[in-house]
Design a protein around this motif. Structure first.
Motif, PDB file in Angstrom:
ATOM      1  N   PHE A 140      38.780  38.027  33.754  1.00 53.59           N
ATOM      2  CA  PHE A 140      37.569  38.778  33.411  1.00 53.59           C
ATOM      3  C   PHE A 140      37.050  39.479  34.663  1.00 53.59           C
ATOM      4  CE2 PHE A 140      37.930  37.008  29.499  1.00 53.59           C
ATOM      5  CZ  PHE A 140      36.791  36.794  28.757  1.00 53.59           C
ATOM      6  N   THR A 141      36.612  40.697  34.520  1.00 53.39           N
ATOM      7  CA  THR A 141      36.154  41.448  35.687  1.00 53.39           C
ATOM      8  C   THR A 141      34.694  41.868  35.609  1.00 53.39           C
ATOM      9  OG1 THR A 141      36.937  43.504  34.697  1.00 53.39           O
ATOM     10  CG2 THR A 141      38.446  42.361  36.196  1.00 53.39           C
ATOM     11  N   ILE A 186      40.095  33.072  37.108  1.00 53.27           N
ATOM     12  CA  ILE A 186      40.935  32.464  38.139  1.00 53.27           C
ATOM     13  C   ILE A 186      41.560  33.521  39.051  1.00 53.27           C
ATOM     14  CG2 ILE A 186      41.353  30.376  36.816  1.00 53.27           C
ATOM     15  CD1 ILE A 186      44.177  31.376  36.233  1.00 53.27           C
ATOM     16  N   ILE A 187      41.725  34.750  38.560  1.00 49.44           N
ATOM     17  CA  ILE A 187      42.189  35.825  39.438  1.00 49.44           C
ATOM     18  C   ILE A 187      40.952  36.406  40.113  1.00 49.44           C
ATOM     19  CG2 ILE A 187      43.325  38.072  39.599  1.00 49.44           C
ATOM     20  CD1 ILE A 187      45.094  37.212  37.269  1.00 49.44           C
ATOM     21  N   ARG A 188      40.935  36.345  41.426  1.00 44.18           N
ATOM     22  CA  ARG A 188      39.776  36.737  42.210  1.00 44.18           C
ATOM     23  C   ARG A 188      39.719  38.253  42.355  1.00 44.18           C
ATOM     24  NH1 ARG A 188      37.100  33.307  40.734  1.00 44.18           N
ATOM     25  NH2 ARG A 188      35.538  34.044  42.170  1.00 44.18           N
ATOM     26  N   PRO A 189      38.572  38.814  42.714  1.00 40.75           N
ATOM     27  CA  PRO A 189      38.428  40.272  42.844  1.00 40.75           C
ATOM     28  C   PRO A 189      39.438  40.910  43.801  1.00 40.75           C
ATOM     29  CG  PRO A 189      36.273  39.254  42.858  1.00 40.75           C
ATOM     30  CD  PRO A 189      37.288  38.131  42.912  1.00 40.75           C
ATOM     31  N   ASP A 190      39.907  40.160  44.804  1.00 41.81           N
ATOM     32  CA  ASP A 190      40.882  40.724  45.749  1.00 41.81           C
ATOM     33  C   ASP A 190      42.322  40.596  45.252  1.00 41.81           C
ATOM     34  OD1 ASP A 190      41.482  38.044  46.074  1.00 41.81           O
ATOM     35  OD2 ASP A 190      41.023  37.977  48.213  1.00 41.81           O
ATOM     36  N   GLY A 191      42.513  40.075  44.032  1.00 38.98           N
ATOM     37  CA  GLY A 191      43.847  39.941  43.453  1.00 38.98           C
ATOM     38  C   GLY A 191      44.516  38.609  43.738  1.00 38.98           C
TER      39      GLY A 191
END
Length: 69
Positions: A35-36, A50-55
């Motif tokens: 989710f972003t 779980i996927i952070r904004p920096d990838g």
């Protein structure tokens, strides 16, 4: 609030391991992978992704270690 990325990764891996080894769980779903959109006035789901904004994805690394995948 107050949960670090490292804690998130550790707890998700631990839950996966317990589920796999407990003999009672047939399927585990990891919800909210990427989710972003973060909206503090509405639905703040991005704060749990779980996927952070920096990838990066520390939780993915810990899940890979637990599942062998």
């Amino acid at each position: 609030s107050g949960t670090s990325v490292a804690e998130q990764a550790q707890w998700l891996a631990e839950a996966t391991s317990l589920s796999a080894n407990g003999g009672r769980v047939r399927m585990l779903i990891v919800f909210n992978v990427d989710f972003t959109e973060y909206d503090v006035n509405g639905d703040p789901q991005a704060g749990y992704a779980i996927i952070r904004p920096d990838g990066s994805c520390p939780a993915c690394d810990s899940l890979r270690a637990v599942t062998g995948g």
